[in-house]
Motif scaffolding. Structure first.
Motif, PDB file in Angstrom:
ATOM      1  N   TRP A 118      50.655  71.506  54.023  1.00  0.00           N
ATOM      2  CA  TRP A 118      49.905  70.549  53.217  1.00  0.00           C
ATOM      3  C   TRP A 118      50.572  70.243  51.878  1.00  0.00           C
ATOM      4  CZ3 TRP A 118      47.123  68.533  56.698  1.00  0.00           C
ATOM      5  CH2 TRP A 118      46.572  69.316  57.716  1.00  0.00           C
ATOM      6  N   SER A 119      50.428  68.998  51.478  1.00  0.00           N
ATOM      7  CA  SER A 119      51.015  68.518  50.229  1.00  0.00           C
ATOM      8  C   SER A 119      49.927  67.956  49.324  1.00  0.00           C
ATOM      9  CB  SER A 119      52.044  67.415  50.512  1.00  0.00           C
ATOM     10  OG  SER A 119      53.068  67.882  51.362  1.00  0.00           O
ATOM     11  N   ARG A 146      52.650  61.724  51.039  1.00  0.00           N
ATOM     12  CA  ARG A 146      54.093  61.989  51.000  1.00  0.00           C
ATOM     13  C   ARG A 146      54.911  60.712  50.819  1.00  0.00           C
ATOM     14  NH1 ARG A 146      54.901  66.729  55.660  1.00  0.00           N
ATOM     15  NH2 ARG A 146      53.879  68.403  54.475  1.00  0.00           N
ATOM     16  N   ARG A 199      47.729  63.223  54.552  1.00  0.00           N
ATOM     17  CA  ARG A 199      48.859  63.943  53.949  1.00  0.00           C
ATOM     18  C   ARG A 199      50.134  63.117  54.004  1.00  0.00           C
ATOM     19  NH1 ARG A 199      51.877  68.091  57.603  1.00  0.00           N
ATOM     20  NH2 ARG A 199      52.451  66.031  58.405  1.00  0.00           N
ATOM     21  N   ASN A 200      50.382  62.481  55.142  1.00  0.00           N
ATOM     22  CA  ASN A 200      51.593  61.692  55.285  1.00  0.00           C
ATOM     23  C   ASN A 200      51.609  60.495  54.337  1.00  0.00           C
ATOM     24  OD1 ASN A 200      52.485  63.468  57.225  1.00  0.00           O
ATOM     25  ND2 ASN A 200      51.904  62.183  58.958  1.00  0.00           N
ATOM     26  N   ASP A 232      44.445  67.899  45.407  1.00  0.00           N
ATOM     27  CA  ASP A 232      44.659  68.945  46.404  1.00  0.00           C
ATOM     28  C   ASP A 232      43.563  68.925  47.457  1.00  0.00           C
ATOM     29  OD1 ASP A 232      42.534  69.843  44.907  1.00  0.00           O
ATOM     30  OD2 ASP A 232      43.417  71.763  44.380  1.00  0.00           O
ATOM     31  N   ALA A 275      54.706  63.921  45.953  1.00  0.00           N
ATOM     32  CA  ALA A 275      54.180  65.007  46.783  1.00  0.00           C
ATOM     33  C   ALA A 275      54.950  66.316  46.629  1.00  0.00           C
ATOM     34  CB  ALA A 275      54.175  64.581  48.253  1.00  0.00           C
ATOM     35  N   TYR A 276      54.180  67.391  46.533  1.00  0.00           N
ATOM     36  CA  TYR A 276      54.730  68.740  46.490  1.00  0.00           C
ATOM     37  C   TYR A 276      53.740  69.668  47.190  1.00  0.00           C
ATOM     38  CZ  TYR A 276      51.658  69.228  42.347  1.00  0.00           C
ATOM     39  OH  TYR A 276      50.578  69.244  41.486  1.00  0.00           O
ATOM     40  N   VAL A 277      54.106  70.935  47.334  1.00  0.00           N
ATOM     41  CA  VAL A 277      53.297  71.862  48.127  1.00  0.00           C
ATOM     42  C   VAL A 277      51.924  72.078  47.484  1.00  0.00           C
ATOM     43  CG1 VAL A 277      53.123  74.228  48.991  1.00  0.00           C
ATOM     44  CG2 VAL A 277      55.316  73.024  49.080  1.00  0.00           C
ATOM     45  N   ASP A 278      50.884  71.936  48.286  1.00  0.00           N
ATOM     46  CA  ASP A 278      49.510  72.211  47.857  1.00  0.00           C
ATOM     47  C   ASP A 278      49.278  73.721  47.923  1.00  0.00           C
ATOM     48  OD1 ASP A 278      46.778  72.576  47.579  1.00  0.00           O
ATOM     49  OD2 ASP A 278      46.215  71.011  49.004  1.00  0.00           O
ATOM     50  N   ARG A 287      46.791  64.882  41.582  1.00  0.00           N
ATOM     51  CA  ARG A 287      47.200  64.487  42.915  1.00  0.00           C
ATOM     52  C   ARG A 287      47.110  63.000  43.138  1.00  0.00           C
ATOM     53  NH1 ARG A 287      42.585  66.450  47.058  1.00  0.00           N
ATOM     54  NH2 ARG A 287      41.018  65.248  46.059  1.00  0.00           N
ATOM     55  N   CYS A 338      45.913  67.347  39.825  1.00  0.00           N
ATOM     56  CA  CYS A 338      46.490  67.318  41.166  1.00  0.00           C
ATOM     57  C   CYS A 338      45.411  66.867  42.149  1.00  0.00           C
ATOM     58  CB  CYS A 338      47.048  68.680  41.564  1.00  0.00           C
ATOM     59  SG  CYS A 338      45.823  69.975  41.697  1.00  0.00           S
TER      60      CYS A 338
END
Length: 219
Positions: free
Chosen positions: A152-153, A97, A93-94, A85, A127-130, A32, A83
Motif C-alpha cells: 500500500w501507498s 501512484r 492505490r494505483n 493513508d 506516492a510512498y509507502v503507507d 496524502r 498524508c
C-alpha cells in the motif's frame, strides 16, 4: 502533534478489492493525495492529472479510533498538510501512484448527512509507502503486507481552499444524468460510474465543469 484521526476504508470492501465511499487521511501529521488522467494514454494506460478524494467529515469509530477527517481537519493541521493513508483498494492505490506533485484534487466529503465537494487540495508529495499497513495498532493494519514488499501507498496533500459553494452529490447526480442524455462533460464521471472508489480520476473537462459549479446557482 495533532490528534490521531484515521482515514476510513470498510474492511469488507477492502478485501474484496472495492474500496468504500469513506477513505480519508490521518490527521496525525500525515499527508496524502491521488491523481488521475485526462484521457491521454501512456503505454495503453490512461494518464490523469486531476483527482477526487473521499474522506469522512463526521465521527465514526473503528476499533476505538475516530476515523473522522474532513477538510476543516486538513486546514487546521501544521502547514495544512497531511498524508492520505489507509487506502486498501488496489485501483485507488494505483491512481495515487499516478499522482504528481502540484496536481489538484477535490476534497470530497463522504458517508455523511450531505456528501459533496467541499474544497480543493494539492498533491504535496508523490506516492510512498503507507506505514499504517505495518502498525498492528492501526485500523488499517494489513498482516499480509511485508516491509520488503509493501502493498500500500499514500500521498501527501495540502489544503488549497474551500469551495466558494459546497457542491452536493445530489446536484452532481442531476448533471450526470443530464449529461448522459446530451453528451455533457459528466456523462462518464467516476463518481457515478465507479462510485465506490475512494480515490478517483477526473479528466480536465470533468474537473473544470465541477469547479465551475461553485459560482453558479444550484442546479
Amino acid at each position: 502533534m495533532p490528534p490521531k484521526k484515521r482515514p476510513r476504508v470498510g474492511k469488507r470492501s477492502e478485501s474484496s478489492g472495492k474500496s468504500d465511499d469513506a477513505v480519508g487521511p490521518s490527521a496525525a501529521g500525515r499527508k496524502r493525495k491521488a491523481a488521475a488522467g485526462d484521457g491521454c494514454e501512456s503505454a495503453g494506460v490512461p494518464v490523469y492529472s486531476h483527482w477526487l478524494m473521499k474522506s469522512e467529515p463526521e465521527s465514526r469509530f473503528e476499533n476505538g479510533v475516530d476515523v473522522k477527517f474532513g477538510i476543516e481537519d486538513l486546514k487546521a493541521l501544521p502547514d495544512q498538510t497531511s498524508c492520505w493513508d489507509g487506502v486498501r483498494n488496489y485501483q485507488a492505490r494505483n491512481f495515487m501512484r499516478q499522482m504528481k506533485e502540484g496536481q489538484l484534487a477535490f476534497f470530497y466529503h463522504s458517508n455523511c448527512k450531505e456528501p459533496g465537494v467541499a474544497g480543493l487540495m494539492k498533491i504535496a508529495k508523490e506516492a510512498y509507502v503507507d506505514h499504517t499497513q505495518f502498525d498492528k495498532k492501526d485500523v488499517h493494519y494489513d498482516v499480509s503486507s511485508k516491509p520488503d514488499n509493501p502493498k500500500w501507498s499514500m500521498v501527501d496533500v495540502r489544503f488549497q481552499r474551500m469551495m466558494k459553494r459546497f457542491v452536493p452529490l445530489s446536484e452532481l447526480k442531476k448533471h450526470h444524468l443530464q449529461h448522459r442524455a446530451d453528451g455533457g462533460p459528466l456523462k462518464d464521471v467516476a463518481l457515478f460510474t465507479r462510485a465506490r472508489l475512494s480515490v478517483q480520476p477526473l479528466t480536465s473537462e470533468e474537473f473544470d465543469f465541477i469547479l465551475s459549479l461553485e459560482v453558479k446557482e444550484p442546479h
